[in-house]
Design a protein around this motif. Sequence first.
Motif, PDB file in Angstrom:
ATOM      1  N   GLU A  47       0.912  -1.188  -0.074  1.00 26.66           N
ATOM      2  CA  GLU A  47      -0.049  -0.082   0.065  1.00 26.66           C
ATOM      3  C   GLU A  47       0.782   1.222   0.013  1.00 26.66           C
ATOM      4  N   TYR A  48       1.828   1.247   0.935  1.00 25.06           N
ATOM      5  CA  TYR A  48       2.937   2.284   0.872  1.00 25.06           C
ATOM      6  C   TYR A  48       3.456   2.575  -0.502  1.00 25.06           C
ATOM      7  N   GLN A  49       3.958   1.439  -1.140  1.00 24.14           N
ATOM      8  CA  GLN A  49       4.422   1.709  -2.613  1.00 24.14           C
ATOM      9  C   GLN A  49       3.456   2.227  -3.558  1.00 24.14           C
ATOM     10  N   ARG A  50       2.496   1.690  -3.507  1.00 24.05           N
ATOM     11  CA  ARG A  50       1.209   2.189  -4.197  1.00 24.05           C
ATOM     12  C   ARG A  50       0.952   3.987  -4.101  1.00 24.05           C
ATOM     13  N   GLN A  51       1.015   4.117  -3.063  1.00 23.97           N
ATOM     14  CA  GLN A  51       0.878   5.555  -2.810  1.00 23.97           C
ATOM     15  C   GLN A  51       1.960   6.401  -3.458  1.00 23.97           C
ATOM     16  N   ILE A  52       3.393   6.033  -3.317  1.00 19.65           N
ATOM     17  CA  ILE A  52       4.311   6.633  -3.645  1.00 19.65           C
ATOM     18  C   ILE A  52       4.311   6.512  -5.298  1.00 19.65           C
ATOM     19  N   ASP A  53       3.749   5.619  -5.805  1.00 22.88           N
ATOM     20  CA  ASP A  53       3.546   5.506  -7.355  1.00 22.88           C
ATOM     21  C   ASP A  53       2.491   6.606  -7.589  1.00 22.88           C
ATOM     22  N   GLU A  54       1.562   6.713  -6.804  1.00 23.94           N
ATOM     23  CA  GLU A  54       0.576   7.603  -7.318  1.00 23.94           C
ATOM     24  C   GLU A  54       1.111   8.987  -7.167  1.00 23.94           C
ATOM     25  N   MET A  55       1.872   9.280  -6.224  1.00 23.43           N
ATOM     26  CA  MET A  55       2.323  10.746  -5.899  1.00 23.43           C
ATOM     27  C   MET A  55       3.232  11.088  -7.221  1.00 23.43           C
TER      28      MET A  55
END
Length: 209
Positions: free
Chosen positions: A136-144
């Motif tokens: 989930e943390y990596q997904r948020q970074i990718d979205e940012m």
Amino acid sequence: MGNVFGRKSRPSRVTEQDRAILQLKQQRDKLKHYQKRVTLQLEKERSLAKQLLKDGKKEKALVLLKKKRYQDQLLDKTEKQISNLERMVQDIEFVQIEMKVIEGLKVGNDCLKSMHEAMSLEDVERIMDETQDAIEYQRQIDEMLSGSLTQEDEDAVLSELEAITQGEDVELPEVPTEPLPEVPEPAETEPGNERRPARNKENREMLAA
């Protein structure tokens, strides 16, 4: 000499089942040998009975045939005993295979138990939760990152990643070939304004004289 007598004997790998199988096979081989010998003897006696009949010795031929009949019955019993011995050997060998399978299952079960004891259900749940949090943390970074970069930036990042993966140097961006926009020329000054600096200079020279 002392080393020879003092040497410890290695434990034998021959089991009781192996010894039993060996004895059964030896008995079977003895019966087969007896069967072969009696068969040859019966063939000779049959030929002899024919010769006695030709010679007119019917009584002797009859006695010989009775003996042959008795030996035929013994051969039938011998054949059954051989079949029983072979079946018993097969049964013991199959049981040995089953025992090895059971031992293998027991070892595997003990291994699974030790693995389960080394990692409890709570540990598995914790690892799964940590993995999900990391995803989930990596997904948020990718979205940012995807939100702050343009499509051109995304293509440049992918090209650089591909170049690094292939061990090649990253190429610099090409110089744009389109002409630069024209800069507007400054507005023309009035004729009177151009003469003012010259007059001011003359006035300063006169004051200095």
